[in-house]
Design a protein around this motif. Structure first.
Motif, PDB file in Angstrom:
ATOM      1  N   ILE A   1      61.771  32.598  11.629  1.00  0.00           N
ATOM      2  CA  ILE A   1      62.037  31.245  11.162  1.00  0.00           C
ATOM      3  C   ILE A   1      62.706  30.473  12.300  1.00  0.00           C
ATOM      4  O   ILE A   1      63.601  30.979  12.971  1.00  0.00           O
ATOM      5  CB  ILE A   1      62.971  31.279   9.944  1.00  0.00           C
ATOM      6  CG1 ILE A   1      62.335  32.125   8.845  1.00  0.00           C
ATOM      7  CG2 ILE A   1      63.277  29.888   9.446  1.00  0.00           C
ATOM      8  CD1 ILE A   1      63.272  32.460   7.736  1.00  0.00           C
TER       9      ILE A   1
ATOM     10  N   LYS B   1      71.558  40.518  -2.277  1.00  0.00           N
ATOM     11  CA  LYS B   1      71.307  39.375  -1.403  1.00  0.00           C
ATOM     12  C   LYS B   1      69.948  39.503  -0.737  1.00  0.00           C
ATOM     13  O   LYS B   1      69.202  38.532  -0.612  1.00  0.00           O
ATOM     14  CB  LYS B   1      72.409  39.305  -0.353  1.00  0.00           C
ATOM     15  CG  LYS B   1      72.296  38.115   0.590  1.00  0.00           C
ATOM     16  CD  LYS B   1      73.525  38.058   1.476  1.00  0.00           C
ATOM     17  CE  LYS B   1      73.453  36.892   2.422  1.00  0.00           C
ATOM     18  NZ  LYS B   1      72.519  37.069   3.496  1.00  0.00           N
TER      19      LYS B   1
ATOM     20  N   LYS C   1      65.816  25.458  -6.369  1.00  0.00           N
ATOM     21  CA  LYS C   1      67.226  25.686  -6.719  1.00  0.00           C
ATOM     22  C   LYS C   1      67.994  26.195  -5.521  1.00  0.00           C
ATOM     23  O   LYS C   1      69.154  25.863  -5.312  1.00  0.00           O
ATOM     24  CB  LYS C   1      67.292  26.692  -7.865  1.00  0.00           C
ATOM     25  CG  LYS C   1      68.670  26.881  -8.476  1.00  0.00           C
ATOM     26  CD  LYS C   1      68.566  27.779  -9.701  1.00  0.00           C
ATOM     27  CE  LYS C   1      69.934  28.121 -10.246  1.00  0.00           C
ATOM     28  NZ  LYS C   1      70.711  28.995  -9.392  1.00  0.00           N
ATOM     29  N   LYS C   2      67.298  26.978  -4.707  1.00  0.00           N
ATOM     30  CA  LYS C   2      67.947  27.582  -3.550  1.00  0.00           C
ATOM     31  C   LYS C   2      68.421  26.502  -2.590  1.00  0.00           C
ATOM     32  O   LYS C   2      69.461  26.609  -1.951  1.00  0.00           O
ATOM     33  CB  LYS C   2      66.926  28.490  -2.879  1.00  0.00           C
ATOM     34  CG  LYS C   2      67.485  29.451  -1.880  1.00  0.00           C
ATOM     35  CD  LYS C   2      66.352  30.376  -1.436  1.00  0.00           C
ATOM     36  CE  LYS C   2      66.754  31.180  -0.241  1.00  0.00           C
ATOM     37  NZ  LYS C   2      65.704  32.063   0.209  1.00  0.00           N
ATOM     38  N   TRP C   3      67.635  25.449  -2.482  1.00  0.00           N
ATOM     39  CA  TRP C   3      67.958  24.427  -1.505  1.00  0.00           C
ATOM     40  C   TRP C   3      68.646  23.249  -2.186  1.00  0.00           C
ATOM     41  O   TRP C   3      68.938  22.283  -1.560  1.00  0.00           O
ATOM     42  CB  TRP C   3      66.699  23.957  -0.786  1.00  0.00           C
ATOM     43  CG  TRP C   3      66.065  25.086  -0.053  1.00  0.00           C
ATOM     44  CD1 TRP C   3      64.887  25.681  -0.345  1.00  0.00           C
ATOM     45  CD2 TRP C   3      66.604  25.816   1.047  1.00  0.00           C
ATOM     46  NE1 TRP C   3      64.642  26.722   0.532  1.00  0.00           N
ATOM     47  CE2 TRP C   3      65.679  26.829   1.394  1.00  0.00           C
ATOM     48  CE3 TRP C   3      67.788  25.706   1.779  1.00  0.00           C
ATOM     49  CZ2 TRP C   3      65.889  27.719   2.438  1.00  0.00           C
ATOM     50  CZ3 TRP C   3      67.994  26.599   2.813  1.00  0.00           C
ATOM     51  CH2 TRP C   3      67.046  27.587   3.133  1.00  0.00           C
TER      52      TRP C   3
ATOM     53  N   SER D   1      79.339  37.757   1.877  1.00  0.00           N
ATOM     54  CA  SER D   1      78.004  37.757   1.273  1.00  0.00           C
ATOM     55  C   SER D   1      77.300  39.071   1.542  1.00  0.00           C
ATOM     56  O   SER D   1      76.449  39.494   0.763  1.00  0.00           O
ATOM     57  CB  SER D   1      77.166  36.600   1.805  1.00  0.00           C
ATOM     58  OG  SER D   1      76.886  36.791   3.174  1.00  0.00           O
TER      59      SER D   1
END
Lengths: 607, 293
Positions: free
Chosen positions: A26, A53, A605-607, A46
Motif C-alpha cells: 500500500i 487486529k 465504517k473503518k474509515w 493495538s
C-alpha cells in the motif's frame, strides 16, 4: 449438494489473484509528527489484540474471498439432489384401438389392460395424482390430473375398446404436452403393443413405463372393401377386396360377398403367412343400397372379419339455371347424364336444388342452398360490386381450394369485370391486380361461388378449365354428386353428412341414436367408433353409410412395440433427467450480495 | 517571532499584573514580594506543620511539648523574585501553525515582560537535549529588549531530554525562584525527574504545556508512514477510527498523568494549544494562577 456445472470450480484458482492484489504494498503517505511518543504507545496497545487486529485488518480481504467463492459456487449451478417425493404424478394411456378386442387367454386384451391400469393406480400414495387418456383413432382425455384416484379408476372401468385403428404416437405426444418433467411426472402406456415404436418416446426425457396387455395373436382381416362403377357403363361395377393374413401359418379362408342381403359370391382364399392379397370381382346389375364381405375364420380379432359398403348410386343432380342465355354454361351442365336442369323457374326454396345458377340475374335474398352467381349482385351476401375494370388479367388463384382443383386460369382473357369488395367470410379464389375475380362464401346454410365477370365476355368457357371448374363447383356443393361411389369411412374418421334437413337422426350399427341439429354443410359426424352400417334419417330423407376398420396396421395384432429392459431409462439417469435438483444458485447469489454489502459497510465504517 | 503582536496597550496591561511566588525566596535586593525563609534574623510570622526535610532547628519544642505536634517556625522577609523561563526548543516545538515554539516564545516574552515590569529578575534558558545558551537573569526594563531579542533568535534543534536538562539547570542555578517551564512535554524519557529536581532546589514551578491542535485532535487517516520530527524514526500506521480512538485515549491518559503529578507536587499546570491567542492566554489562564493578582 451437487453442482450441475462442476467445471466452474476451476474459477477458484482466481482466489490467489485477490490475495495478490491485497498484498500489493500500500502506498503510504509520509507524515511528520512532532513525536512518536504517543503513537508508539498506541501501536503497542493495538498489538496486544494482535490476532483480532490482524483478522479485522484483513477482514475486507476475507470478505472479498468469501464473496468470490460464493459467486463461483453460484456459477457452478448448485442444487440439492432430492430424492423423489412420495407424491407421484401419473399419466395413464389406455389403448382402446381395435386390436385391444383381440382375445387372449380367455379374455380380451382390453380386459387385461384395464386390470393392469387399475393395479398401477394401486401403488400410488396419498396426494399423488393421475390422469387418464384413451388412445383410439384420436387421443381422448378422460380425466385431468386428479388426486381422486377412485375417479380415475371409475373412468378406466368404463373404458371400452373400439373398432378404430389406434394412434399411439399422437396420444403419447398429447401426454407429453400435459406432463411436467420437472415435477417427475411419469407416463404409463397400457396397451397390447400392436403398433410400431416411434422415435418421440426415446427423446421424451421423461419416465415412461409400458405395461403389456395380452401376448401374441393371430388374425386374418379384410383391410379394404370398395365398389367402383365402370365409366360409361351403367350398372357395371368392380368390387375390390383386400385380405391380409397376419398369422404364422398358411390359411384357407372362406370368403363370402353379399349385395343387398343377397349372397353374391363365395370363395376360398388361400393365404400364406403374412400375405396381403387384393381381390377384384366384377359385378353387373342394380345396386340398391349395401354390400357386405366376410371371411369366416376363427381368429383372435373379429372386427375386421367383416367389411361393409354402402353404394351411392349417382342420383339425379337437380340444377336450376336462371339466365338470359349462356350456351357454354348450358352445354357443360348437360354433359352430366344425371343432371336435371330447370330453367328460369322462380322458386321459393332453392334448397330443393343441388345447385342454383344466377347468370347475370340478380338473385333474391338467399336463405339456404348452393349457388353459382355470375356477374350479378347478390343481396345479403357480403360481396359488393364496384367500378368496372377493363381487361383484368388473372394474376393469382387459390390452387388449394376444391373449386379450383386441377385447373389453371393462366392466360384467361376477360374483357371487363366489376370490382369486387369482399366482406367478412368471403374467400378470394382468383384475382387480378385490380380486383378479385372469383370468390367463395359459405355461411348459415349458404354455399356460394361468385364470378365477377360475364362469362360471355371472356374466353374462359372456351378453355378446358371451364368444365373442370363447373364440376369442381358441383362437387364442392355436393360431394359424390357426380359419380357412383361407396359411402364409407374408416372407423374413428369423420363422415361428411350433407344435411337436407335441419334435424337428423343417425343410428349406429348397435342401434344407438344420435340426433343432430345443423345448418352446416357438410356436417362432420365423428361418432364412428363401431364397424357397420349407419343410417341417417330425416323427416323425409334416409340414407346410409358404412364404417370399416380398413387398417393393415391395426389388423396386424402382433405386439411390435419395444420398450422394456433394453430401452428403459436407467434409474440413476432417470433421477438426473427427470428429477430436478433444487436449484440453489439464486441463494448463492443473494449470499454473495450480502457479503459484499457487509464488506462495503465495514470498509466505510473503518474509515 | 513577530514583536508587533505585542502592541503597547497589551504591554500596559501586563504592567499591572504581578507575579506572586508560591514560596518566599532569599534575594539580593528588596523586591515587591514576600518570601519565606527559615532563619532567626527574620521576623517570625507563623507556624506550620513539620514536613519532611525541614530543618530540625526550627521545630518549636514548646508546641510539641504542649500539643504533642511537630510544628516549625516561619519567618518572613520581603524579597525580589527571579523568574526563570525555561523554554523547550527541541525540534518537536517547531511543529504546528503557528509553531509551538512561536507560542512558547510569545508566552515567555509576555511573562518575562511582566516580571521585568515588576522589578523581578528574568532569565531565559532553552533546553532540548542539553541546556542551551541562557539569557542570565537581569532586572530593569532595558532587559526587555535583550529578552525579546533572545527569544526571537531561538531555533528549534535536537531531541528532547527534559529530565536531564532540568536537573542540570536546577543544579546550576544559584538563585532559585519561579521556574516557568514551557514545553510540549513530548519526551519519552519523561519529565517528572526534571520537575522534581526543580522543586528540590526550591523552585516554584509553573508548567505550561503547549501543543499543536493536530496533536490534540489528529485529522490524519489512511495508510501512513509517521516520521518523528526529532529522531527521524518511522512507524507504519493505518489510521482508522480505531487507531485514532486509541490515540485520544493515550493522550487523555498522558494529560491525566501530568495533572496528577503536578497536583501532587504543588506545580501549577496549564495546557494550551497553538490556536489559543497568546493575549487571552496570558490574561485569562495565568490570572487563574497564584502568581498574578
Amino acid at each position: 449438494m451437487i453442482f450441475n456445472y462442476p467445471q466452474g470450480l476451476f474459477l477458484l484458482l482466481l482466489i490467489p489473484l485477490i490475495i495478490l492484489l491485497h498484498s500489493i504494498r500500500i502506498r503510504r503517505n509520509n507524515t511528520r509528527v512532532p513525536s512518536l511518543m504517543l503513537w508508539d504507545q498506541v501501536l503497542k496497545s493495538s498489538s496486544r489484540r494482535f490476532r483480532l487486529k490482524r483478522i479485522l485488518e484483513n477482514l475486507n480481504l476475507l470478505l472479498q474471498i468469501l464473496a468470490a467463492i460464493l459467486l463461483i459456487l453460484a456459477l457452478c449451478r448448485p442444487g440439492f439432489f432430492s430424492k423423489p417425493s412420495e407424491t407421484r404424478h401419473l399419466i395413464l394411456i389406455l389403448d382402446t384401438s381395435a386390436s385391444m378386442k383381440s382375445r387372449w387367454n380367455g379374455k380380451t386384451r382390453m380386459d387385461e389392460a384395464k386390470g393392469l391400469a387399475l393395479d398401477a393406480l394401486g401403488d400410488l400414495s396419498e396426494n399423488s395424482e393421475a390422469l387418464l387418456i384413451e388412445a383410439g383413432a384420436r387421443p381422448e382425455l378422460k380425466t385431468t390430473f386428479t388426486a381422486d384416484i377412485e375417479k380415475v379408476r371409475g373412468a378406466i372401468r368404463k373404458s371400452l375398446a373400439t373398432d378404430e385403428p389406434g394412434s399411439m404416437r399422437d396420444t403419447f405426444l398429447m401426454a407429453l404436452s400435459l406432463a411436467d418433467s420437472e415435477r417427475g411426472d411419469e407416463v404409463w402406456i397400457v396397451s397390447d403393443g400392436a403398433f410400431e415404436t416411434f422415435e418421440e418416446i426415446e427423446l421424451a426425457g421423461i419416465k415412461v413405463n409400458f405395461l403389456q396387455a395380452g401376448g401374441e395373436g393371430e388374425n386374418l382381416g379384410i383391410t379394404r372393401f370398395q365398389f367402383r362403377s365402370l365409366p360409361d357403363r351403367l350398372e357395371e361395377y368392380e368390387i375390390l377386396l383386400a385380405v391380409n393374413n397376419y398369422t404364422s401359418r398358411e390359411v384357407v379362408a372362406p370368403l363370402t360377398l353379399s349385395i343387398d342381403d343377397l349372397p353374391y359370391m363365395s370363395a376360398e382364399v388361400r393365404l400364406q403367412p403374412m400375405e396381403d392379397r387384393t381381390l377384384i370381382f366384377p359385378y353387373e346389375g342394380l345396386i340398391a343400397e349395401t354390400a357386405e364381405a366376410e371371411i369366416r375364420v376363427k381368429d383372435d380379432l373379429n372386427t375386421d372379419n367383416k367389411a361393409y359398403a354402402v353404394l351411392s348410386q349417382s342420383r339425379g343432380i337437380r340444377i336450376l339455371l336462371m339466365t338470359d342465355g349462356n350456351p357454354f354454361l348450358e352445354a357443360v351442365l348437360e354433359l352430366y347424364p344425371n343432371a336435371r336442369i330447370d330453367r328460369n323457374i322462380p322458386s321459393l326454396d332453392y334448397a330443393d336444388y343441388d345447385m342454383v345458377v344466377f347468370d347475370r340475374i340478380s338473385p333474391p335474398p338467399l336463405v339456404r342452398g348452393n349457388f353459382l352467381v355470375i356477374d350479378a349482385p347478390a343481396p345479403e351476401i357480403p360481396i359488393r360490386k364496384g367500378e368496372t375494370v377493363q381487361n383484368p388479367h388473372v394474376s393469382s388463384w387459390d390452387r388449394g381450394h376444391p373449386v379450383l382443383d386441377s385447373l389453371s386460369l393462366s392466360g384467361v382473357t376477360i374483357a371487363r369485370a366489376d370490382k369486387i369488395y369482399a366482406g367478412e367470410g368471403v374467400k378470394i379464389l382468383a384475382s387480378s391486380r385490380e380486383t378479385p375475380l372469383m370468390v367463395a362464401y359459405e355461411s348459415r346454410g349458404i354455399r356460394l361461388v361468385y364470378i365477377g365477370f360475364d362469362l360471355l365476355q371472356s374466353d374462359l368457357p372456351l378453355r378446358t378449365a371451364f368444365p373442370i371448374l363447373i364440376g369442381n363447383i358441383l362437387r364442392w356443393f355436393y360431394p359424390g354428386s357426380l359419380t357412383s361411389a361407396t359411402r364409407q369411412v374408416q372407423a374413428g374418421a369423420s363422415y361428411p353428412i350433407i344435411p337436407r334437413e335441419i334435424k337428423l337422426d343417425i343410428i349406429d350399427p348397435n342401434g344407438r341414436k344420435t340426433t343432430i341439429y345443423t345448418e352446416e354443410s357438410p356436417y362432420l359426424f365423428d361418432k364412428t367408433e363401431t364397424v357397420g352400417i349407419y343410417t341417417i334419417k330425416g323427416q323425409s330423407t334416409e340414407e346410409s353409410f358404412a364404417v370399416n376398420l380398413s387398417s393393415r396396421e391395426e389388423s396386424n395384432i402382433h405386439p411390435r412395440f419395444r420398450w422394456k429392459q433394453e430401452k428403459e431409462i436407467d434409474s440413476e439417469e432417470t433421477t438426473v433427467l427427470a428429477r430436478l435438483s433444487r436449484p440453489l444458485g439464486f441463494i448463492f447469489i443473494l449470499l454473495t450480495l450480502l457479503v459484499l454489502l457487509i464488506e462495503w459497510f465495514y470498509w466505510v465504517k473503518k474509515w | 517571532m513577530d514583536n508587533r503582536l505585542f502592541d503597547p496597550s497589551f504591554l500596559r496591561k501586563l504592567e499591572y499584573l504581578k507575579l506572586v511566588a508560591g514560596r518566599l525566596h532569599r534575594g539580593e535586593r528588596r523586591g515587591e514580594h514576600e518570601t519565606y525563609r527559615k532563619g532567626t534574623s527574620l521576623e517570625f510570622t507563623d507556624y506550620r506543620s513539620y514536613q519532611e526535610g525541614d530543618d530540625f532547628r526550627y521545630i518549636d519544642w514548646n508546641i510539641y511539648n504542649r500539643l504533642d505536634r511537630l510544628m516549625v517556625k516561619l519567618f518572613a522577609a520581603e524579597e525580589d523574585l527571579t523568574l526563570h523561563i525555561l523554554l523547550d526548543d527541541s525540534r518537536s516545538m517547531a511543529f504546528g501553525q503557528p509553531s509551538k515554539i512561536d507560542c512558547a516564545c510569545r508566552m515567555g516574552a509576555a511573562l518575562g515582560y511582566i516580571g521585568l515590569a515588576n522589578l523581578d529578575r528574568v532569565g531565559v534558558t532553552t533546553f532540548a537535549e542539553e541546556l542551551g545558551d541562557s539569557l542570565p537573569p537581569h532586572r530593569s526594563r532595558k532587559h526587555i529588549f535583550s529578552l525579546f531579542n533572545y527569544l526571537s533568535n531561538i531555533e528549534c534543534e535536537g531531541t528532547t531530554n527534559i529530565n536531564r536538562t532540568l536537573v542540570n539547570f536546577s543544579l546550576r542555578s544559584k538563585r532559585p525562584g519561579l521556574a516557568i517551564v514551557l514545553s510540549d512535554l513530548l519526551d519519552e524519557n519523561g519529565f517528572e525527574e526534571g520537575l522534581k529536581a526543580l522543586l528540590y532546589r526550591n523552585y516554584d514551578v509553573v508548567l505550561i504545556q503547549i501543543l499543536d491542535e493536530e496533536e490534540i485532535e489528529p485529522g490524519m487517516k489512511g495508510a501512513l508512514r509517521l516520521i518523528d520530527s526529532e529522531t527521524g524514526h518511522r512507524r507504519k500506521l493505518t489510521a482508522d477510527s480505531t487507531i485514532l480512538k486509541l490515540y485520544r485515549d493515550r493522550l487523555g491518559r498522558f494529560f491525566k498523568k501530568i495533572e496528577e503529578f503536578c497536583l501532587s507536587r504543588g506545580i501549577e499546570y496549564m495546557r494550551t494549544s497553538n490556536q489559543v491567542p497568546i493575549e487571552d492566554l496570558v490574561l485569562k489562564y495565568l490570572r487563574q494562577g497564584m502568581h498574578l493578582h
